[in-house]
Motif scaffolding. Structure first.
Motif, PDB file in Angstrom:
ATOM      1  N   LEU A  19       0.840  -1.189   0.000  1.00  0.00           N
ATOM      2  CA  LEU A  19       0.000   0.000   0.000  1.00  0.00           C
ATOM      3  C   LEU A  19       0.880   1.245   0.000  1.00  0.00           C
ATOM      4  CD1 LEU A  19      -2.677  -0.993   2.676  1.00  0.00           C
ATOM      5  CD2 LEU A  19      -2.601  -1.566   0.245  1.00  0.00           C
ATOM      6  N   SER A  20       0.376   2.285  -0.654  1.00  0.00           N
ATOM      7  CA  SER A  20       1.051   3.577  -0.668  1.00  0.00           C
ATOM      8  C   SER A  20       0.060   4.661  -0.299  1.00  0.00           C
ATOM      9  CB  SER A  20       1.622   3.880  -2.056  1.00  0.00           C
ATOM     10  OG  SER A  20       2.557   2.920  -2.456  1.00  0.00           O
ATOM     11  N   CYS A  21       0.553   5.723   0.304  1.00  0.00           N
ATOM     12  CA  CYS A  21      -0.290   6.875   0.639  1.00  0.00           C
ATOM     13  C   CYS A  21       0.567   8.121   0.504  1.00  0.00           C
ATOM     14  CB  CYS A  21      -0.838   6.733   2.039  1.00  0.00           C
ATOM     15  SG  CYS A  21      -1.809   8.146   2.611  1.00  0.00           S
ATOM     16  N   ALA A  22       0.205   8.959  -0.471  1.00  0.00           N
ATOM     17  CA  ALA A  22       0.968  10.165  -0.748  1.00  0.00           C
ATOM     18  C   ALA A  22       0.208  11.392  -0.276  1.00  0.00           C
ATOM     19  CB  ALA A  22       1.243  10.270  -2.243  1.00  0.00           C
ATOM     20  N   ALA A  23       0.895  12.242   0.459  1.00  0.00           N
ATOM     21  CA  ALA A  23       0.303  13.484   0.952  1.00  0.00           C
ATOM     22  C   ALA A  23       0.747  14.636   0.068  1.00  0.00           C
ATOM     23  CB  ALA A  23       0.732  13.731   2.391  1.00  0.00           C
ATOM     24  N   SER A  24      -0.174  15.564  -0.185  1.00  0.00           N
ATOM     25  CA  SER A  24       0.145  16.726  -1.001  1.00  0.00           C
ATOM     26  C   SER A  24      -0.617  17.936  -0.479  1.00  0.00           C
ATOM     27  CB  SER A  24      -0.204  16.458  -2.465  1.00  0.00           C
ATOM     28  OG  SER A  24      -1.594  16.216  -2.597  1.00  0.00           O
ATOM     29  N   GLY A  25      -0.143  19.125  -0.884  1.00  0.00           N
ATOM     30  CA  GLY A  25      -0.808  20.343  -0.454  1.00  0.00           C
ATOM     31  C   GLY A  25       0.111  21.221   0.372  1.00  0.00           C
ATOM     32  N   SER A  26      -0.475  21.957   1.306  1.00  0.00           N
ATOM     33  CA  SER A  26       0.252  22.957   2.099  1.00  0.00           C
ATOM     34  C   SER A  26       0.986  22.308   3.279  1.00  0.00           C
ATOM     35  CB  SER A  26      -0.711  24.027   2.596  1.00  0.00           C
ATOM     36  OG  SER A  26      -1.373  24.653   1.514  1.00  0.00           O
ATOM     37  N   ILE A  27       1.990  21.529   2.940  1.00  0.00           N
ATOM     38  CA  ILE A  27       2.720  20.771   3.945  1.00  0.00           C
ATOM     39  C   ILE A  27       4.053  21.429   4.251  1.00  0.00           C
ATOM     40  CG2 ILE A  27       3.788  18.550   4.495  1.00  0.00           C
ATOM     41  CD1 ILE A  27       1.749  17.286   2.529  1.00  0.00           C
ATOM     42  N   HIS A  28       4.256  21.725   5.526  1.00  0.00           N
ATOM     43  CA  HIS A  28       5.579  22.198   5.955  1.00  0.00           C
ATOM     44  C   HIS A  28       6.442  21.009   6.318  1.00  0.00           C
ATOM     45  CE1 HIS A  28       8.559  23.566   8.980  1.00  0.00           C
ATOM     46  NE2 HIS A  28       8.691  24.588   8.141  1.00  0.00           N
ATOM     47  N   SER A  29       5.899  20.131   7.117  1.00  0.00           N
ATOM     48  CA  SER A  29       6.607  18.911   7.505  1.00  0.00           C
ATOM     49  C   SER A  29       5.582  17.897   8.016  1.00  0.00           C
ATOM     50  CB  SER A  29       7.655  19.191   8.575  1.00  0.00           C
ATOM     51  OG  SER A  29       7.048  19.740   9.723  1.00  0.00           O
ATOM     52  N   ILE A  30       6.031  16.661   8.085  1.00  0.00           N
ATOM     53  CA  ILE A  30       5.137  15.582   8.525  1.00  0.00           C
ATOM     54  C   ILE A  30       5.694  14.928   9.771  1.00  0.00           C
ATOM     55  CG2 ILE A  30       4.151  13.345   7.911  1.00  0.00           C
ATOM     56  CD1 ILE A  30       3.996  14.262   5.040  1.00  0.00           C
ATOM     57  N   ASN A  31       4.838  14.700  10.719  1.00  0.00           N
ATOM     58  CA  ASN A  31       5.235  14.040  11.957  1.00  0.00           C
ATOM     59  C   ASN A  31       4.982  12.533  11.816  1.00  0.00           C
ATOM     60  OD1 ASN A  31       5.805  16.637  13.264  1.00  0.00           O
ATOM     61  ND2 ASN A  31       3.586  16.905  13.188  1.00  0.00           N
ATOM     62  N   THR A  32       4.055  12.005  12.556  1.00  0.00           N
ATOM     63  CA  THR A  32       3.763  10.576  12.527  1.00  0.00           C
ATOM     64  C   THR A  32       2.923  10.210  11.303  1.00  0.00           C
ATOM     65  OG1 THR A  32       3.800  10.549  14.946  1.00  0.00           O
ATOM     66  CG2 THR A  32       2.722   8.696  13.843  1.00  0.00           C
ATOM     67  N   MET A  33       3.224   9.041  10.737  1.00  0.00           N
ATOM     68  CA  MET A  33       2.432   8.487   9.644  1.00  0.00           C
ATOM     69  C   MET A  33       1.997   7.091  10.094  1.00  0.00           C
ATOM     70  SD  MET A  33       4.889   9.654   6.476  1.00  0.00           S
ATOM     71  CE  MET A  33       3.630  10.003   5.242  1.00  0.00           C
ATOM     72  N   ALA A  34       0.774   6.718   9.762  1.00  0.00           N
ATOM     73  CA  ALA A  34       0.266   5.445  10.263  1.00  0.00           C
ATOM     74  C   ALA A  34      -0.724   4.833   9.296  1.00  0.00           C
ATOM     75  CB  ALA A  34      -0.403   5.644  11.628  1.00  0.00           C
ATOM     76  N   TRP A  35      -0.919   3.541   9.483  1.00  0.00           N
ATOM     77  CA  TRP A  35      -1.951   2.794   8.758  1.00  0.00           C
ATOM     78  C   TRP A  35      -2.927   2.202   9.771  1.00  0.00           C
ATOM     79  CZ3 TRP A  35      -2.729   2.809   3.637  1.00  0.00           C
ATOM     80  CH2 TRP A  35      -1.675   3.203   2.805  1.00  0.00           C
ATOM     81  N   TYR A  36      -4.210   2.351   9.482  1.00  0.00           N
ATOM     82  CA  TYR A  36      -5.289   1.744  10.248  1.00  0.00           C
ATOM     83  C   TYR A  36      -6.045   0.803   9.307  1.00  0.00           C
ATOM     84  CZ  TYR A  36      -4.864   5.379  13.897  1.00  0.00           C
ATOM     85  OH  TYR A  36      -4.415   6.212  14.907  1.00  0.00           O
ATOM     86  N   ARG A  37      -6.879  -0.046   9.901  1.00  0.00           N
ATOM     87  CA  ARG A  37      -7.763  -0.874   9.084  1.00  0.00           C
ATOM     88  C   ARG A  37      -9.094  -1.056   9.809  1.00  0.00           C
ATOM     89  NH1 ARG A  37      -4.599  -6.725   9.447  1.00  0.00           N
ATOM     90  NH2 ARG A  37      -5.002  -7.149  11.666  1.00  0.00           N
ATOM     91  N   GLN A  38     -10.113  -1.295   9.004  1.00  0.00           N
ATOM     92  CA  GLN A  38     -11.441  -1.527   9.549  1.00  0.00           C
ATOM     93  C   GLN A  38     -12.095  -2.673   8.793  1.00  0.00           C
ATOM     94  OE1 GLN A  38     -14.004   1.914   9.727  1.00  0.00           O
ATOM     95  NE2 GLN A  38     -15.246   0.982  11.327  1.00  0.00           N
ATOM     96  N   ALA A  39     -12.330  -3.754   9.498  1.00  0.00           N
ATOM     97  CA  ALA A  39     -13.016  -4.903   8.917  1.00  0.00           C
ATOM     98  C   ALA A  39     -14.522  -4.737   9.111  1.00  0.00           C
ATOM     99  CB  ALA A  39     -12.530  -6.186   9.584  1.00  0.00           C
TER     100      ALA A  39
END
Length: 119
Positions: A19-39
């Protein structure tokens, strides 16, 4: 800020997906990145986290099978999923904690990508 997740699909037990997840827009910096799931019929659960310094944390059922990583030059988080099991079937969501350019900090959710593990 927008998050675009991709990479889900149908895979047989024992197979792999990335899986990939790309962030875009008015970003200065990124702290924590995570994956969740819901069955279906279950609450959303945290699967894996990667902190700004690169350290990681995993939910017990995925330890040794899933690997979370990030590319800070692309503002992208990945989830490599190996040895997939039917119980991994869920909609997977990325969550990114962003310091925005105009000030402030908030977490954003991706749109979700379906992962189905079935023979």
């Amino acid at each position: 800020v927008q998050l675009q997740a991709s990479g889900g699909g149908l895979v047989q037990p024992g197979g792999s997906l990335r899986l990939s997840c790309a962030a875009s827009g008015s970003i200065h910096s990124i702290n924590t990145m995570a994956w969740y799931r819901q069955a279906p019929g279950k609450q959303r659960e945290l699967v894996a986290t990667i902190f700004s310094g690169g350290s990681t944390r995993y939910e017990d059922s995925v330890k040794g099978r899933f690997t979370i990583s990030r590319d800070n030059t692309k503002n992208t988080v990945y989830l490599q999923m190996n040895s997939l099991k039917p119980e991994d079937t869920a909609v997977y969501y990325c969550n990114v904690d962003v310091n925005v350019i105009y000030g402030g900090r908030r977490a954003y959710w991706g749109q979700g990508t379906q992962v189905t593990v079935s023979s």
